[in-house]
Design a protein around this motif. Structure first.
Motif, PDB file in Angstrom:
ATOM      1  N   ARG A 287      15.380   8.855   3.517  1.00 59.13           N
ATOM      2  CA  ARG A 287      15.279   7.582   2.801  1.00 59.13           C
ATOM      3  C   ARG A 287      13.826   7.113   2.752  1.00 59.13           C
ATOM      4  NH1 ARG A 287      19.537   8.180   5.852  1.00 59.13           N
ATOM      5  NH2 ARG A 287      21.650   7.703   5.100  1.00 59.13           N
ATOM      6  N   LEU A 288      13.141   7.220   3.874  1.00 57.60           N
ATOM      7  CA  LEU A 288      11.733   6.822   3.903  1.00 57.60           C
ATOM      8  C   LEU A 288      10.913   7.669   2.938  1.00 57.60           C
ATOM      9  CD1 LEU A 288       9.311   5.278   5.058  1.00 57.60           C
ATOM     10  CD2 LEU A 288       9.177   7.044   6.843  1.00 57.60           C
ATOM     11  N   ARG A 289      11.126   8.977   2.955  1.00 60.83           N
ATOM     12  CA  ARG A 289      10.332   9.849   2.078  1.00 60.83           C
ATOM     13  C   ARG A 289      10.599   9.534   0.608  1.00 60.83           C
ATOM     14  NH1 ARG A 289       7.614  13.038   5.312  1.00 60.83           N
ATOM     15  NH2 ARG A 289       8.507  13.678   7.321  1.00 60.83           N
ATOM     16  N   ALA A 290      11.841   9.211   0.286  1.00 60.32           N
ATOM     17  CA  ALA A 290      12.154   8.827  -1.093  1.00 60.32           C
ATOM     18  C   ALA A 290      11.456   7.512  -1.454  1.00 60.32           C
ATOM     19  CB  ALA A 290      13.666   8.684  -1.261  1.00 60.32           C
ATOM     20  N   ALA A 291      11.402   6.579  -0.499  1.00 61.22           N
ATOM     21  CA  ALA A 291      10.730   5.302  -0.757  1.00 61.22           C
ATOM     22  C   ALA A 291       9.230   5.490  -0.928  1.00 61.22           C
ATOM     23  CB  ALA A 291      11.020   4.329   0.384  1.00 61.22           C
ATOM     24  N   GLU A 293       7.778   8.221  -2.017  1.00 60.79           N
ATOM     25  CA  GLU A 293       7.585   8.869  -3.321  1.00 60.79           C
ATOM     26  C   GLU A 293       7.721   7.846  -4.454  1.00 60.79           C
ATOM     27  OE1 GLU A 293       9.464  12.573  -5.942  1.00 60.79           O
ATOM     28  OE2 GLU A 293       9.985  12.340  -3.816  1.00 60.79           O
ATOM     29  N   ALA A 294       8.681   6.941  -4.317  1.00 56.27           N
ATOM     30  CA  ALA A 294       8.900   5.946  -5.361  1.00 56.27           C
ATOM     31  C   ALA A 294       7.747   4.960  -5.460  1.00 56.27           C
ATOM     32  CB  ALA A 294      10.201   5.191  -5.094  1.00 56.27           C
ATOM     33  N   SER A 295       7.048   4.748  -4.326  1.00 59.46           N
ATOM     34  CA  SER A 295       5.947   3.787  -4.319  1.00 59.46           C
ATOM     35  C   SER A 295       4.590   4.441  -4.553  1.00 59.46           C
ATOM     36  CB  SER A 295       5.923   3.045  -2.976  1.00 59.46           C
ATOM     37  OG  SER A 295       5.599   3.943  -1.919  1.00 59.46           O
ATOM     38  N   ALA A 296       4.596   5.741  -4.871  1.00 58.18           N
ATOM     39  CA  ALA A 296       3.335   6.475  -4.988  1.00 58.18           C
ATOM     40  C   ALA A 296       2.429   5.893  -6.072  1.00 58.18           C
ATOM     41  CB  ALA A 296       3.610   7.949  -5.264  1.00 58.18           C
ATOM     42  N   SER A 297       3.012   5.326  -7.107  1.00 57.07           N
ATOM     43  CA  SER A 297       2.199   4.777  -8.195  1.00 57.07           C
ATOM     44  C   SER A 297       2.065   3.260  -8.099  1.00 57.07           C
ATOM     45  CB  SER A 297       2.827   5.138  -9.547  1.00 57.07           C
ATOM     46  OG  SER A 297       4.148   4.628  -9.625  1.00 57.07           O
ATOM     47  N   THR A 298       2.507   2.719  -6.960  1.00 59.78           N
ATOM     48  CA  THR A 298       2.482   1.264  -6.778  1.00 59.78           C
ATOM     49  C   THR A 298       1.329   0.862  -5.879  1.00 59.78           C
ATOM     50  OG1 THR A 298       4.892   1.168  -6.955  1.00 59.78           O
ATOM     51  CG2 THR A 298       3.798  -0.735  -5.972  1.00 59.78           C
ATOM     52  N   GLU A 299       0.569  -0.127  -6.311  1.00 58.25           N
ATOM     53  CA  GLU A 299      -0.470  -0.678  -5.446  1.00 58.25           C
ATOM     54  C   GLU A 299      -0.471  -2.191  -5.596  1.00 58.25           C
ATOM     55  OE1 GLU A 299      -4.335   0.931  -5.253  1.00 58.25           O
ATOM     56  OE2 GLU A 299      -3.680   3.030  -5.316  1.00 58.25           O
ATOM     57  N   PRO A 300      -0.509  -2.939  -4.511  1.00 56.02           N
ATOM     58  CA  PRO A 300      -0.450  -2.419  -3.143  1.00 56.02           C
ATOM     59  C   PRO A 300       0.983  -2.064  -2.733  1.00 56.02           C
ATOM     60  CG  PRO A 300      -0.546  -4.798  -3.098  1.00 56.02           C
ATOM     61  CD  PRO A 300      -0.664  -4.407  -4.540  1.00 56.02           C
ATOM     62  N   VAL A 301       1.096  -1.189  -1.752  1.00 58.05           N
ATOM     63  CA  VAL A 301       2.393  -0.831  -1.185  1.00 58.05           C
ATOM     64  C   VAL A 301       2.686  -1.812  -0.057  1.00 58.05           C
ATOM     65  CG1 VAL A 301       3.704   0.927   0.026  1.00 58.05           C
ATOM     66  CG2 VAL A 301       2.067   1.596  -1.733  1.00 58.05           C
ATOM     67  N   ALA A 304       6.647  -3.923   4.563  1.00 55.81           N
ATOM     68  CA  ALA A 304       7.835  -4.720   4.878  1.00 55.81           C
ATOM     69  C   ALA A 304       8.909  -4.608   3.797  1.00 55.81           C
ATOM     70  CB  ALA A 304       7.444  -6.182   5.078  1.00 55.81           C
ATOM     71  N   HIS A 305       8.501  -4.576   2.519  1.00 54.45           N
ATOM     72  CA  HIS A 305       9.477  -4.591   1.429  1.00 54.45           C
ATOM     73  C   HIS A 305       9.778  -3.209   0.861  1.00 54.45           C
ATOM     74  CE1 HIS A 305       8.197  -8.816   1.539  1.00 54.45           C
ATOM     75  NE2 HIS A 305       9.381  -9.085   1.020  1.00 54.45           N
ATOM     76  N   ASP A 306       8.783  -2.312   0.840  1.00 53.87           N
ATOM     77  CA  ASP A 306       8.958  -1.015   0.174  1.00 53.87           C
ATOM     78  C   ASP A 306       9.362   0.106   1.132  1.00 53.87           C
ATOM     79  OD1 ASP A 306       8.128  -2.246  -2.182  1.00 53.87           O
ATOM     80  OD2 ASP A 306       6.022  -1.742  -1.830  1.00 53.87           O
ATOM     81  N   LEU A 307       8.886   0.068   2.366  1.00 57.85           N
ATOM     82  CA  LEU A 307       9.075   1.213   3.265  1.00 57.85           C
ATOM     83  C   LEU A 307       9.980   0.922   4.453  1.00 57.85           C
ATOM     84  CD1 LEU A 307       5.419   2.637   3.381  1.00 57.85           C
ATOM     85  CD2 LEU A 307       7.228   3.041   1.696  1.00 57.85           C
ATOM     86  N   PRO A 309      12.623  -1.067   5.042  1.00 61.94           N
ATOM     87  CA  PRO A 309      14.079  -1.006   4.883  1.00 61.94           C
ATOM     88  C   PRO A 309      14.609   0.425   4.850  1.00 61.94           C
ATOM     89  CG  PRO A 309      13.155  -2.676   3.442  1.00 61.94           C
ATOM     90  CD  PRO A 309      11.993  -1.918   4.006  1.00 61.94           C
ATOM     91  N   ALA A 310      13.883   1.318   4.185  1.00 61.55           N
ATOM     92  CA  ALA A 310      14.321   2.717   4.124  1.00 61.55           C
ATOM     93  C   ALA A 310      14.230   3.376   5.491  1.00 61.55           C
ATOM     94  CB  ALA A 310      13.473   3.480   3.109  1.00 61.55           C
ATOM     95  N   LEU A 311      13.142   3.124   6.204  1.00 62.34           N
ATOM     96  CA  LEU A 311      12.980   3.710   7.536  1.00 62.34           C
ATOM     97  C   LEU A 311      14.039   3.193   8.503  1.00 62.34           C
ATOM     98  CD1 LEU A 311      11.664   5.165   9.865  1.00 62.34           C
ATOM     99  CD2 LEU A 311       9.858   3.424   9.893  1.00 62.34           C
ATOM    100  N   ALA A 312      14.315   1.891   8.458  1.00 60.44           N
ATOM    101  CA  ALA A 312      15.348   1.338   9.341  1.00 60.44           C
ATOM    102  C   ALA A 312      16.696   1.992   9.066  1.00 60.44           C
ATOM    103  CB  ALA A 312      15.432  -0.177   9.157  1.00 60.44           C
ATOM    104  N   ARG A 313      17.026   2.205   7.778  1.00 62.84           N
ATOM    105  CA  ARG A 313      18.284   2.886   7.446  1.00 62.84           C
ATOM    106  C   ARG A 313      18.301   4.302   8.036  1.00 62.84           C
ATOM    107  NH1 ARG A 313      20.525  -0.356   2.952  1.00 62.84           N
ATOM    108  NH2 ARG A 313      18.791  -1.214   1.732  1.00 62.84           N
TER     109      ARG A 313
END
Length: 542
Positions: A287-291, A293-301, A304-307, A309-313
């Protein structure tokens, strides 16, 4: 005309790796021009300060012999040709029949999952250093300087490095491989107070701590466990196997030990590493790796909001997968239902409504709540973020008793290793630190409070001591040589005469007053508070 030259400041692991990469590039792109290569270090060249081969073998690495290499590997993110070589364990294994003098017993006992002594790692480093030097082409003229760089300034087209022996070295390229540079810290300087400042454990004046003296120790990470070993094992004390003890050990004192009153920011010892009997497993961080990858084109990352939640799951999923494997009867829901619930929890909405959205705890609270009823053994990750929450009113004896009981549980979980749901969940938290750091590095993500909180949490659950060190600490607690004060102490120093200065520390309702204090930690590097002249000259030059 000054020959074009290179200077490497620092000849420990980083200096070795830079030298090896220079050699790889020059082999791939040979030239005939002479290139002076200046290697500068006031510590042991080829080992550095931390891994000096002349130090006591009591102090060990916090890494495993089979997981350490200083050679490049296929797939490594380096430029230049890959140059493969043995891991530390493979190097040790190759010399079983003719071990290095002074290391015979250690070499014979080392397994891939062993924690070698720092001195032996220094020997490995010095061997790799010689291999790296052999790769340099004849055009490179090696010049070693057993000295410290105290200043660097710009000249016409090159740098000038000033050494503490008065030498000035010209360099057209300078690499700072200085490792862990300590910042300037306020010293405890009061008459009558014995104070040991933070630093490399083998360079600290631990001998200043007198037998029987009560010492306030700040730090509960690796630096503390080093201090503990130096004031017990290296003073003639003995840890003996004893199955009747919660620690699995009992301690026979030599009478030369100080009494340690220990505190830190969190107040609870770093968790021991699991006894996998092998290298650690690979955590499932899908889940973290997918998050990421999904945020790779997002700045700033946003961590708390992008990574997060996925890591906690991922961490909750790892816990429940392991619980389903080792104790399936403990589940009241199917594993499929649990994983579906983990992935379906509306963490974004809860985070937006949280009173503290800049904390990792709201996400944890939601996942714990939606899984209520799934099992009689829930994953309470929030407890591990702050293990001593709610203990302010406990006295020192009660707090020490509580921490000792926790350490006994921590030991049992570390022994369970592969079959510990708790260790599986916390290992995901620890293993994610590197991909998270890469995802937000170089300004891609702000330094959020949640990120700092997570990194400290991940370090506490994943960068703790080898299991035997936790056993040793618990054995010391059992004989009264180590007690705990609690988290985030307020420390005051009372100046006295040469004989009666004191240090008082308060945590919660507990206060201790002593005449000795030791900082058993390495402060994080901070160039804004430079303690060394080289860093200061860089700051002065802007």
């Amino acid at each position: 005309m000054i020959p074009r030259s290179i200077a490497i400041v620092g000849a420990g692991p980083r200096g070795i790796s830079i030298t090896e990469r220079i050699a790889a590039h020059l082999r791939a792109n040979p030239g005939s021009e002479p290139v002076p290569l200046h290697i500068i270090d006031d510590a042991q060249i080829g080992a550095g300060r931390v891994w000096d081969t002349r130090q006591t073998q009591t102090l060990c690495m916090n890494n495993l012999a089979g997981a350490v290499t200083l050679f490049t590997e296929p797939g490594a993110s380096v430029t230049g040709p890959v140059f493969e070589g043995p891991t530390m364990y493979e190097w040790i294994d190759a010399m079983r029949d003719a071990p290095l003098p002074g290391y015979e017993d250690e070499i014979r006992a080392t397994r891939p999952e062993s924690n070698p002594s720092r001195a032996l790692y220094g020997e490995y480093l010095r061997w790799v250093w010689q291999i790296a030097l052999q790769q340099l082409p004849p055009s490179v003229e090696l010049v070693e300087h057993q000295a410290r760089v105290v200043g660097i300034r710009q000249a016409e087209g090159y740098d000038e490095l000033e050494l503490d022996d008065g030498t000035v070295i010209p360099a057209h390229a300078t690499a700072l491989a200085t490792g862990w540079v300590l910042p300037k810290l306020p010293d405890v300087d009061a008459p009558g107070v014995t104070a040991v400042a933070a630093g490399n454990p083998v360079e600290q004046n631990v001998d200043a701590l007198a037998p029987g003296q009560t010492v306030l120790v700040r730090g509960l990470g690796m630096g503390f466990f080093d201090l503990m070993a130096l004031t017990t094992i290296n003073r003639g004390g003995r840890f003996i196997e004893d199955a009747s003890s919660p620690a699995g050990l009992r301690y026979e004192a030599s009478g030369e030990e100080p009494n340690l009153v220990v505190t830190s920011g969190r107040g609870y010892p770093y968790l021991p590493k699991s006894e996998y009997k092998s290298l650690p497993p690979t955590a499932n961080l899908e889940r973290l790796r997918a998050a990421i990858e999904a945020s790779a084109s997002t700045e700033p990352v946003s961590f708390a909001h992008d990574l997060w939640p996925a890591l906690a799951r991922d961490a909750y999923a790892e816990y429940y997968r392991t619980l389903a494997r080792v104790r399936p009867d403990a589940l009241h829901w199917s594993l499929e239902e649990i994983l579906t619930t983990i992935d379906g929890a509306d963490l974004a909405a809860e985070l937006a409504a949280a009173a503290t959205p800049d904390s990792i705890l709201p996400t944890v609270a939601v996942l714990t709540a939606v899984l209520n009823g799934a099992t009689d053994e829930p994953f309470d990750m929030g407890y591990w973020v702050d293990p001593l929450a709610g203990t302010d009113e406990l006295d020192a004896d009660a707090l020490t008793e509580r921490i000792a009981a926790g350490m006994a549980r921590d030991i049992a979980e570390a022994v369970a290793a592969w079959d510990s749901p708790l260790k599986a969940g916390l290992w995901a938290i620890s293993a994610a630190r590197k991909p998270v750091a890469i995802a937000v590095e170089n300004g891609r993500g702000p330094r959020e409070p949640a990120l700092s909180q997570y990194l400290a949490f991940g370090q506490m659950v994943g960068s703790g001591p080898p299991l035997f060190r936790t056993r040793e600490l618990l054995a010391l607690v059992e004989v009264g040589l180590a007690t705990f004060l609690g988290p985030s102490p307020v420390v005051t120093v009372e100046n006295g005469t040469v004989d009666d200065g004191t240090v008082s520390a308060t945590s919660g309702s507990r206060t201790v007053t002593v005449a000795a204090i030791t900082d058993a930690f390495l402060p994080g590097p901070d160039v804004r508070r430079a303690a060394d002249p080289l860093t200061q000259t860089l700051l002065d030059a802007g």
